[in-house]
Design an enzyme around this catalytic site. Structure first.
Site, PDB file in Angstrom:
ATOM      1  N   THR A   1     -29.703  -2.601  29.590  1.00 56.46           N
ATOM      2  CA  THR A   1     -29.765  -4.046  29.364  1.00 56.46           C
ATOM      3  C   THR A   1     -29.413  -4.420  27.936  1.00 56.46           C
ATOM      4  O   THR A   1     -28.826  -5.475  27.687  1.00 56.46           O
ATOM      5  CB  THR A   1     -31.175  -4.573  29.702  1.00 56.46           C
ATOM      6  OG1 THR A   1     -31.425  -4.362  31.096  1.00 56.46           O
ATOM      7  CG2 THR A   1     -31.318  -6.053  29.388  1.00 56.46           C
TER       8      THR A   1
ATOM      9  N   THR B   1     -34.158   0.149  30.150  1.00 58.13           N
ATOM     10  CA  THR B   1     -35.616   0.270  30.212  1.00 58.13           C
ATOM     11  C   THR B   1     -36.139   0.927  31.489  1.00 58.13           C
ATOM     12  O   THR B   1     -37.230   1.482  31.498  1.00 58.13           O
ATOM     13  CB  THR B   1     -36.279  -1.112  30.083  1.00 58.13           C
ATOM     14  OG1 THR B   1     -35.853  -1.948  31.175  1.00 58.13           O
ATOM     15  CG2 THR B   1     -35.945  -1.763  28.756  1.00 58.13           C
ATOM     16  N   ASP B   2     -35.366   0.866  32.578  1.00 54.92           N
ATOM     17  CA  ASP B   2     -35.912   1.291  33.869  1.00 54.92           C
ATOM     18  C   ASP B   2     -36.293   2.763  33.912  1.00 54.92           C
ATOM     19  O   ASP B   2     -37.293   3.128  34.540  1.00 54.92           O
ATOM     20  CB  ASP B   2     -34.911   0.982  34.997  1.00 54.92           C
ATOM     21  CG  ASP B   2     -34.874  -0.503  35.341  1.00 54.92           C
ATOM     22  OD1 ASP B   2     -35.781  -1.237  34.890  1.00 54.92           O
ATOM     23  OD2 ASP B   2     -33.955  -0.923  36.057  1.00 54.92           O
TER      24      ASP B   2
END
Length: 322
Positions: A14, A93-94
């Site tokens: 992201t 971030t996942d």
């Protein structure tokens, strides 16, 4: 802020995302902006002695072992260079907690490896990525810093403890009972507890690296969840494809149990069948906080304080050594 020679590795996520309109914080496409362009958009980065390398451009939901191999190889190269003091990695971030945990477990670097990220794309009205990058460099420059850590929203987290706990807030990470390692305040690091442990030799173990680089895939380990009405259907489905000569297609199972790692009796029966067939079974908890407290009579091993996804990595790495 004094910046020594650092390497920044980009992997997408992201922080490198781009949306068709500035107000869109959900419908963006991750991994679109190069790490070089990210740095160019931050005025305070101009003129700093930074080396930039784009290792990948992926949405971190698609992260996998092949890219972990690449990162381990590039980290080993850069960290072995005397003139390089630290490496910063931009990441989605996942799965950032999984990548960070994998690299800390495999490398245990004496130099700092600082992951950073963003919850808003680079095209957001107020992106959080630039500040996270500035903070990550402050941590990378801090005297005595070592090991793999994650910096986000002004907090410094250990790779061993950190988990993503919120779907959209900029402060999306938590380190459970252990708490963050420290924080970054106006470019200055304030530590709450020690840095992650480095290898005993202070360098990267070439035997471990060779083992990681020599295999095409991690040993297959799956994660299952215990819940009301859970049964052994999925476990037995995994075992049904077994070849008598080659053994089970799955070599490990991590079960995210309820509460203190408890498992529904029907699911536990199937897991014990799998264990009897040579499949390694490890219990964890679905609870966000708290380690497993063991007691006599447990039939399945436990992963103590590891989350299910980290327990999967730890078990797969153990199986690599078998």
């Amino acid at each position: 802020m004094e910046i020594r020679r650092h390497v920044i590795l980009g992997t997408g996520g992201t922080i490198a995302g781009r949306a068709s309109r500035p107000g869109d914080g959900v419908g963006y496409v991750a991994g679109q902006v190069s790490v070089e362009d990210l740095l160019a958009s931050i005025p305070s980065m101009a003129g700093l002695p930074l080396e930039v390398e784009q290792v990948a451009q992926v949405d971190s939901k698609d992260m996998g072992f092949a890219l972990w191999q690449q990162l381990a190889t590039r980290l080993a190269f850069h960290l072995s260079r005397p003139e390089v003091d630290a490496v910063v990695i931009t990441h989605g971030t996942d799965t950032i907690e999984e990548t960070a945990f994998f690299l800390q477990t495999v490398l245990r670097p004496a130099k700092p490896v600082v992951f950073t990220c963003a919850m808003r794309p680079a095209t957001a009205l107020v992106p959080d990525g630039p500040q996270n990058l500035v903070d990550a460099l402050a941590v990378a420059s801090h005297p005595g810093a070592q090991g793999v850590v994650l910096v986000c929203a002004g907090k410094i987290h250990s790779a061993a403890d950190v988990s993503k706990v919120h779907t959209y807030r900029v402060d999306a990470f938590d380190s459970g009972d252990a708490g963050p390692l420290g924080c970054v305040e106006e470019g200055r690091v304030r530590l709450f507890r020690p840095w992650p442990l480095a290898s005993e030799t202070g360098g990267l173990d070439p035997v471990v690296l060779q083992r990681i680089q020599s295999v095409q895939a991690m040993p297959p380990v799956v994660v299952l969840t215990s819940h009301a009405d859970a049964d052994g259907t999925l476990v037995r489905a995994l075992l049904s494809g077994c070849d008598v000569a080659q053994g089970p297609a799955v070599r490990g199972i991590v079960v995210a149990g309820t509460g203190n790692g408890t498992v529904h009796h029907a699911l536990e029966a199937a897991l014990l069948e799998a264990q009897a067939m040579g499949v390694r079974v490890v219990r964890t908890s679905r609870c966000v906080h708290g380690p497993l407290l063991t007691h006599p009579g447990q039939l399945l091993a436990d992963a103590r304080s590891l989350t299910p996804v980290k327990a999967r990595i730890a078990l797969a790495l153990e199986l690599l050594e078998d």
